[in-house]
Design a protein around this motif. Structure first.
Motif, mmCIF file in Angstrom:
data_model
loop_
_atom_site.group_PDB
_atom_site.id
_atom_site.type_symbol
_atom_site.label_atom_id
_atom_site.label_comp_id
_atom_site.label_asym_id
_atom_site.label_seq_id
_atom_site.Cartn_x
_atom_site.Cartn_y
_atom_site.Cartn_z
ATOM 1 N N LEU A 9 0.800 -1.212 0.000
ATOM 2 C CA LEU A 9 0.000 0.000 0.000
ATOM 3 C C LEU A 9 0.839 1.270 0.000
ATOM 4 C CD1 LEU A 9 -2.663 1.528 0.198
ATOM 5 C CD2 LEU A 9 -2.674 1.065 2.648
ATOM 6 N N ASN A 135 -5.976 -2.601 0.189
ATOM 7 C CA ASN A 135 -5.219 -1.634 -0.601
ATOM 8 C C ASN A 135 -6.104 -0.610 -1.299
ATOM 9 O OD1 ASN A 135 -2.225 -2.720 -0.666
ATOM 10 N ND2 ASN A 135 -3.565 -4.502 -0.858
ATOM 11 N N GLY A 138 -4.706 3.028 -1.557
ATOM 12 C CA GLY A 138 -3.548 3.094 -2.435
ATOM 13 C C GLY A 138 -3.909 2.966 -3.908
#
Length: 326
Positions: A9, A135, A138
């Motif tokens: 991430l 994630n 991100g």
């Protein structure tokens, strides 16, 4: 063309990629903030597809109403023809037992200059869904960074910024959209706006001496913003601009184009007037002058979507550079 494996991430959140020259390539097309997902219809309608939809349809930060981060178009693999291969943002899930762990890779400029193709690989649906959820931020930030990078390149090519005056006042290079022709200047303060009634776009640049790193903390930046903009941006009924206390601004520290920045993203309002909207600001040190420079962009667009209009202004922040000392 390059392939970059993105496994963590933090890497996803901060990496920015510069596309290759693209000579002989078509430029990546499609609408701003649009993502093309290549996935079978039954998979898209399953829990797996819903997990990806939730990531891409997450709310854009810093807006007064819900707007999704991206406009999503789902396309089956057999319909992924040359017409669609020049889209700017493409996501291609791959779920197969040939993989042992979930991971994501990013391929740039494969079919067009300025394009990013993200492939999410996972051994099964559970691993795929867990990877997306872990994630999520991100992945969104990575696509948004690519959007800002494209906007910045376009602004550098097409903007009508009076660069010489801004360089003279602040010692920085910046490009912003055309049409902001109403200019106001005060000592260490520059304000450009299109003065529109319902699709207003503004950019403000101001500076003050750098004293310590504490000026880049969230509360400090908000306080300075309220003081400077409150003094110079005023309205009817003795109103002045301030940062909305009803919406806690997002804050992050980042680096782009070799320059450390502190970012604020939130809502502005006039103290005794019915005006307000979203803003984004970047603060950084001009080491040539030892001054903290703040570039603040904001819009006023009542009763309409604001995401794309705001992002078109935010791209100006990604054009900022500091010329080398002679």
């Amino acid at each position: 063309m390059r392939i970059i494996n993105l496994l963590l991430l933090p890497v996803l959140a901060i990496l920015l990629f510069t596309s290759c020259d693209g000579s002989g390539f078509l430029s990546a097309s499609s609408m701003s903030s649009e993502v093309l997902v290549i996935m079978e219809k039954d998979e898209w309608e399953s829990e797996t597809g819903r997990a990806l939809f939730e990531v891409l349809n997450s709310p854009a930060k810093g807006l007064p109403q819900f707007e999704p981060n991206f406009r999503i178009i789902q396309l089956t693999p057999e319909n992924f023809t040359s017409t669609f291969k020049v889209a700017r943002n493409i996501i291609m899930p791959e779920i197969s037992n040939i993989y042992t762990v979930a991971k994501l890779s990013s391929e740039l400029d494969k079919y067009a200059s300025g394009q990013v193709i993200m492939t999410v690989r996972a051994p099964d649906s559970t691993a795929f869904i867990n990877f997306l959820r872990e994630n999520k931020e991100g992945i969104v930030d990575y696509i948004l960074n690519k959007e800002m990078e494209r906007t910045a390149k376009w602004l550098i090519k097409d903007s009508g910024t009076p660069q010489s005056r801004i360089q003279q006042l602040f010692g920085i290079n910046i490009h912003y959209p055309k049409g902001l022709s109403n200019i106001t200047e005060h000592p260490n303060f520059y304000w450009a706006t299109n003065s529109a009634g319902r699709a207003r776009k503004d950019i403000v640049i101001y500076q003050f001496p750098y004293t310590s790193e504490t000026v880049f903390e969230k509360d400090s930046l908000i306080s300075i913003r309220n003081r400077v903009l409150g003094e110079y941006i005023t309205g009817s009924f003795d109103s002045h601009m301030t940062t909305s206390a009803a919406y806690d601004p997002y804050y992050r520290k980042m680096e782009y184009n070799g320059l450390f920045r502190a970012e604020l993203r939130g809502l502005w309002e006039m103290t005794s007037d019915m005006m307000g909207g979203p803003f984004v600001s970047h603060a950084f040190v001009n080491q040539n002058t030892n001054m903290v420079v703040v570039v603040d962009v904001f819009i006023f667009a009542p009763e309409t979507d604001k995401r794309n209009m705001m992002r078109s202004m935010e791209g100006a922040l990604y054009t900022v550079s500091i010329p080398k000392k002679p």
